[in-house]
Write a protein that holds these residues in place. Structure first.
Motif, PDB file in Angstrom:
ATOM      1  N   ALA A 127       0.820  -1.214   0.000  1.00  0.00           N
ATOM      2  CA  ALA A 127       0.000   0.000   0.000  1.00  0.00           C
ATOM      3  C   ALA A 127       0.853   1.263   0.000  1.00  0.00           C
ATOM      4  O   ALA A 127       0.439   2.292  -0.545  1.00  0.00           O
ATOM      5  N   SER A 143      -4.270   1.831 -10.071  1.00  0.00           N
ATOM      6  CA  SER A 143      -3.278   2.136  -9.050  1.00  0.00           C
ATOM      7  C   SER A 143      -2.548   0.915  -8.525  1.00  0.00           C
ATOM      8  O   SER A 143      -1.471   1.038  -7.951  1.00  0.00           O
ATOM      9  N   ARG A 144      -3.103  -0.285  -8.695  1.00  0.00           N
ATOM     10  CA  ARG A 144      -2.477  -1.519  -8.224  1.00  0.00           C
ATOM     11  C   ARG A 144      -2.239  -2.459  -9.406  1.00  0.00           C
ATOM     12  O   ARG A 144      -3.082  -2.564 -10.306  1.00  0.00           O
ATOM     13  N   GLN A 147      -4.908  -5.160 -10.353  1.00  0.00           N
ATOM     14  CA  GLN A 147      -6.214  -4.739 -10.824  1.00  0.00           C
ATOM     15  C   GLN A 147      -6.405  -4.893 -12.332  1.00  0.00           C
ATOM     16  O   GLN A 147      -7.385  -4.388 -12.878  1.00  0.00           O
ATOM     17  N   THR A 412      -5.999  -6.901   0.756  1.00  0.00           N
ATOM     18  CA  THR A 412      -5.722  -5.650   0.048  1.00  0.00           C
ATOM     19  C   THR A 412      -7.037  -5.053  -0.435  1.00  0.00           C
ATOM     20  O   THR A 412      -7.871  -5.765  -1.011  1.00  0.00           O
ATOM     21  N   SER A 414      -8.587  -1.372  -2.432  1.00  0.00           N
ATOM     22  CA  SER A 414      -8.200  -0.158  -3.148  1.00  0.00           C
ATOM     23  C   SER A 414      -9.457   0.495  -3.704  1.00  0.00           C
ATOM     24  O   SER A 414     -10.270  -0.158  -4.365  1.00  0.00           O
ATOM     25  N   THR A 416     -10.381   3.925  -5.968  1.00  0.00           N
ATOM     26  CA  THR A 416      -9.713   4.940  -6.769  1.00  0.00           C
ATOM     27  C   THR A 416     -10.717   5.709  -7.614  1.00  0.00           C
ATOM     28  O   THR A 416     -11.561   5.112  -8.296  1.00  0.00           O
ATOM     29  N   ASP A 443      -6.944   8.248  -4.333  1.00  0.00           N
ATOM     30  CA  ASP A 443      -6.727   6.814  -4.182  1.00  0.00           C
ATOM     31  C   ASP A 443      -6.534   6.461  -2.710  1.00  0.00           C
ATOM     32  O   ASP A 443      -5.773   7.132  -1.994  1.00  0.00           O
ATOM     33  N   ASN A 445      -5.553   3.035  -0.475  1.00  0.00           N
ATOM     34  CA  ASN A 445      -5.124   1.632  -0.478  1.00  0.00           C
ATOM     35  C   ASN A 445      -4.893   1.155   0.947  1.00  0.00           C
ATOM     36  O   ASN A 445      -4.297   1.876   1.758  1.00  0.00           O
ATOM     37  N   ASP A 447      -3.522  -2.364   3.160  1.00  0.00           N
ATOM     38  CA  ASP A 447      -2.953  -3.700   3.266  1.00  0.00           C
ATOM     39  C   ASP A 447      -3.115  -4.185   4.692  1.00  0.00           C
ATOM     40  O   ASP A 447      -2.858  -3.434   5.646  1.00  0.00           O
ATOM     41  N   GLU A 495      -2.584   2.057   5.690  1.00  0.00           N
ATOM     42  CA  GLU A 495      -3.485   2.707   4.743  1.00  0.00           C
ATOM     43  C   GLU A 495      -2.772   3.909   4.147  1.00  0.00           C
ATOM     44  O   GLU A 495      -2.213   4.727   4.868  1.00  0.00           O
TER      45      GLU A 495
END
Length: 922
Positions: A127, A143-144, A147, A412, A414, A416, A443, A445, A447, A495
């Motif tokens: 993250a 962003s990941r 994804q 995880t 996310s 966005t 965004d 995120n 973890d 985060e």
């Protein structure tokens, strides 16, 4: 025997193709599909495609400069594949793109994609990190790296090489991977494809395009896929690598006839992801670094580079300069392995066989929504691109041992939101082309990692061969009856909130219809806030234990406490186990691009470009206490400067395209783990943090060609040469001077020499045995930092040693040579259709797996070949294909990471796969 006319023609074409093997090639690109502007009957479309196939090599239309252009006209290195090519090559996962796209490595760990290109690769996917490559789906940034949606009903995939920081911006540090789904058309069509393969693979996908009226069209695409695990588990757990996913995407196109300049595209998709997957970061231990000559039995001594050590308890030979041996050194089992020493738990040689206890599973989902609005007003186009994504996944794994010592959950999430506004020129005949835009990115995120210890496991009462002990510098266990139980379950969470604003612009002007100058710039402002958990209070009292669960509530607020699970056993059950430490900062930076190209005629051009790119900074997730206050220290963005010279050409009436590019990328301020003086006590201690201390450089050559002498024969060849090296990289060392460390087990250790400093968890070499590559950590005044009488050092992987020697090192996942060759021929069956045999082969000269240890776990050179035989009816409505991918059954490592005690954990791509596909178009 008399040879057929077709056979003679095929031999002639192959011989005429041989000279072009010296100019290896790009993907053989077909024309990209775009939303048509008027109604066309399917028969007309088929006729147009048939006519087009007679003209030689058809070229993909790409949007690398945020406008539709022929890939042969863009002064950039781009590889592109159309949806038909992806379908034909059975590209069902992003990993397989490297088989067809020159100069690209598609690594993977679990669900995370880790691309590599031109000397850089994606490392941090947590993250608090950002990808080094921009991944875009229908112009919307992801962003990941986990994804990336399934490859279903795509119009094309583009790989844009080198930094794309001006027009794309967001972390397009090493390049972009861009996915474009097929757009709705104003005629009815549809299709369904099925696949049955080994490992129990069953895949069903389809699409349908429905024109609702003259102005509105709807396109739906979906997928259902299941497969068994391809990694056999001979232990008590299940096999790994199984797949279970469902996906649907809908796209609505609105183009009102009353407003011919307006087009609205609305998209929505949903992915349900199940199966076992491959865990978080790897599933297979390759081994650990051992120097057998250093192994000593209890009471023996060791002389190493002039330094003598006595080992009352023996030594297992763990050494940074050792060789990889097939043992998982996280635990010992009390059984002698090498030279009478207990090195660890033996690993299995077969890359697709493990011996693990405990089942694993993966559960995830993703919702994505997008809206693209184009409005043409005279010679100007206005564009709005809006995107929202909601992604979550949980991945699990046992202790990766034959006995379930613990069980881990990794979560995880996310969320966005992105908004981009563009205004651009819309007159292709004008010598002036321009674009300006603004971009907003929001965004969040998270973890979450939870490891539940198996508190019922007791070493002393475990069966013979399953008595595991944690490793130390001793050769054998030092305490009978060791209990594996710990005082608390493992827990960590973080985060990161990122808000980014950017403004950009680029303009090009063409002089005399031949010479074009291009200049662009982008300004970005990133604001980041990281919240990371910190252990706050230990349980107290007899048998006290803190329990954590993956579903326990967490209040993500700065300074707030995180309660342990009520199932905890503690003298005070209301104990709070963790609290959040927060950090916030804003980084501003500028990227730019300058280019010049010269078109001799419509078939030949040369170009040169100078561009820069930036990979975002962030925060270290480990708090540092400064003046009594827990603090998160930041690291700055990474920078790259890239120079490229290239040429793009078409010969033989467009039956041969030949492109070439040479490039040099200089990477600086790279984020790397190192040691710095402790802000609390800069003269007496150090802390290990990610800082901007690295410098790399990469230069290379790309040669791409496509040859289509007739409409029935196709050949593609490519060659990539890459020289990527680390220039400056000095990693932190660990002080193992305590009772359990090097100086704790051998009375001959001299702390004042600095030999208590170990390289990445191994005692040898050290500053006493190899002083040249250990450079002192110094404070702001240039004075060496000494902790507890022990001088502190960094170890030079690349850079300048103490005697002035310059060291360099190769870059991970950067093969020196790659070669791709593909051949296909359509044999006519008359009115019955065509039969097409194809071969696509890929050679890779090998690469290292980590920048730290270039000789451990190196993936040797390999060749991987795909074969397929395709039958198509004359009207192209029915397709049946038999395929074999990776005929050689090569086990290829896609990602490697060090675990504790320098045991190397790796992921392998699937071996040989084969099956049958069938498709129907209507």
């Amino acid at each position: 025997m008399k040879k057929s006319k077709n056979s003679k023609q095929l031999r002639k074409l192959i011989w005429t193709t041989v000279p072009f093997c010296l100019f290896p090639a790009a993907s053989f690109a077909q024309a990209a599909e775009e939303a048509p502007k008027k109604v066309e009957a399917p028969t007309k479309v088929a006729a147009a495609k048939a006519a087009e196939s007679d003209t030689g090599v058809a070229v993909v239309t790409v949007t690398a400069q945020r406008r539709s252009e022929s890939v042969q006209k863009v002064p950039l290195s781009i590889s592109a594949l159309t949806g038909d090519q992806l379908k034909n090559a059975n590209v069902t996962t992003v990993d397989r793109l490297e088989q067809l796209m020159p100069g690209v490595r598609m690594g993977r760990s679990g669900s995370d994609l880790r691309p590599a290109m031109r000397g850089t690769y994606t490392e941090n996917v947590a993250a608090n990190g950002d990808p080094r490559f921009g991944i875009y789906v229908d112009d919307i940034y992801q962003s990941r790296t986990s994804q990336v949606p399934p490859i279903v009903d795509l119009a094309r995939v583009e790989v844009q090489k080198g930094p794309q920081g001006t027009l794309y911006g967001r972390n397009s540090f090493g390049g972009n991977i861009v996915f474009h789904s097929a757009q709705p058309k104003d005629y009815f069509e549809g299709g369904v494809d099925t696949m049955i393969g080994n490992n129990g693979q069953k895949r069903l996908e389809g699409f349908v395009n429905v024109p609702i009226n003259e102005t509105v069209a709807l396109r739906l695409a979906g997928l259902v896929e299941k497969s068994d695990g391809y990694v056999k588990n001979i232990g008590t757990g299940g096999d790994l690598g199984s797949e279970d996913q469902k996906f649907i995407r809908g796209t609505l196109r609105i183009a009102p006839s009353s407003m011919p300049g307006l087009e609205v595209l609305l998209r929505a998709s949903y992915l349900d992801l199940g199966g076992q997957g491959l865990g978080g970061f790897g599933y297979k231990f390759l081994g650990t670094l051992i120097d057998p000559s250093l192994i000593r039995a209890p009471g023996q001594s060791l002389t190493y580079n002039g330094a003598t050590y006595a080992f009352p308890n023996g030594f297992n030979g763990n050494s940074w300069t050792g060789v990889g041996m097939p043992y998982d050194a996280r635990y010992r089992d009390g059984i002698a392995d090498v030279n009478g020493a207990d090195v660890g738990i033996p690993t299995l040689a077969d890359p697709y066989t493990v011996n693990f206890a405990g089942d694993a599973f993966r559960k995830g989902s993703q919702q994505q929504y997008g809206a693209t609005i184009n409005l043409d007003v005279g010679n100007v186009r206005l564009r709005s691109i809006t995107g929202y994504s909601d992604f979550d996944i949980i991945r699990t794994a046992g202790s990766l041992t034959p006995v379930l010592l613990n069980y881990s959950y990794g979560g995880t999430t996310s969320k966005t939101f992105t908004q981009e506004l563009q205004i651009l020129s819309n007159n292709s005949a004008s010598p002036l082309q321009w674009i300006a835009g603004a971009y907003y990115f929001d965004d969040t995120n998270r973890d979450l990692s939870v490891t539940n210890q198996n508190r019922s496991y007791v070493t002393a009462t475990a069966p013979a061969g399953q008595q595991y002990y944690p490793f130390d510098f001793n050769q054998m266990p030092s305490g009978a009856g060791f209990n594996q139980t710990f005082a608390w379950d493992g827990f960590s969470t973080q985060e990161q909130n990122t808000r980014s604003l950017a403004a950009y612009g680029q303009l090009s002007y063409t002089f005399f219809d031949k010479l074009t100058l291009t200049s662009g710039v982008r300004h970005t402002s990133d604001k980041k806030e990281l919240k990371t958990s910190r252990f706050n209070a230990s349980p107290t009292g007899p048998g006290a234990y803190l329990v954590h669960g993956i579903n326990d509530p967490i209040d993500y607020t700065c300074g707030g406490f995180i309660a342990a699970n009520p199932a905890s056993v503690s003298a005070t059950p209301t104990d709070k186990a963790y609290n959040f430490v927060c950090g916030s900062n804003t980084e501003k930076y500028i990227s730019h691009r300058q280019a010049v190209d010269y078109k001799f005629d419509r078939d030949h051009m040369v170009y040169a470009s100078y561009s820069t790119g930036t990979h975002a900074g962030g925060f270290n997730s480990g708090p540092v206490t400064i003046a009594g206050v827990p603090t998160l220290l930041s690291f700055a963005p990474e920078k790259v400067t890239a120079i490229e010279f290239g040429t793009k050409n078409a010969f033989l009436n467009n039956r041969l395209t030949l492109n070439a590019a040479v490039f040099r990328n200089d990477y600086r301020d790279l984020q790397a783990q190192t040691s710095i003086p402790n802000p609390n006590a800069p003269l007496t201690s150090v802390i290990a943090l990610v800082q901007n201390i690295g410098k790399d450089r990469a230069y290379g050559l790309d040669l791409d060609a496509v040859f289509r002498p007739t409409k029935t024969f196709r050949a593609n060849l490519s060659y990539n040469w890459l020289d990527a090296k680390e220039i400056d990289y000095a990693v932190n060392t660990f002080n193992y001077g305590g009772a359990a460390g090097l100086c704790g087990v051998t009375p001959s250790c001299i702390p004042a020499t600095g030999e208590a400093n170990a390289v990445q968890g191994t005692p040898f070499p050290n500053p006493r045995t190899d002083p040249n590559r250990f450079i002192p950590v110094v404070d702001a005044q240039g004075m060496p930092v000494v902790t507890g009488g022990v001088p502190q050092y960094r170890y030079v992987i690349a850079g300048v040693g103490r005697d002035g020697t310059r060291y360099t090192g190769p870059k991970a996942f950067s093969p020196k040579h790659t070669l791709q060759i593909g051949l296909a021929h359509d044999f006519s069956l008359g009115n019955a259709g065509t039969l097409t045999p194809e071969i696509q082969t890929y050679y890779n000269s090998g690469y290292i797996l980590t920048d730290l240890t270039p000789n451990f776990g190196k993936n040797d050179a390999y060749t991987k070949t795909d074969l397929r035989l395709t039958y198509r009816t004359a009207d192209h409505k029915i397709t049946v294909q038999a395929f074999v991918n990776n005929v050689e059954d090569e086990a290829i490592i896609t990602r490697a990471v060090y675990s504790s005690h320098r045991s190397l954990l790796a992921n392998y791509a699937p071996g040989r796969t084969y099956g049958i596909t069938a498709g129907y178009r209507f």
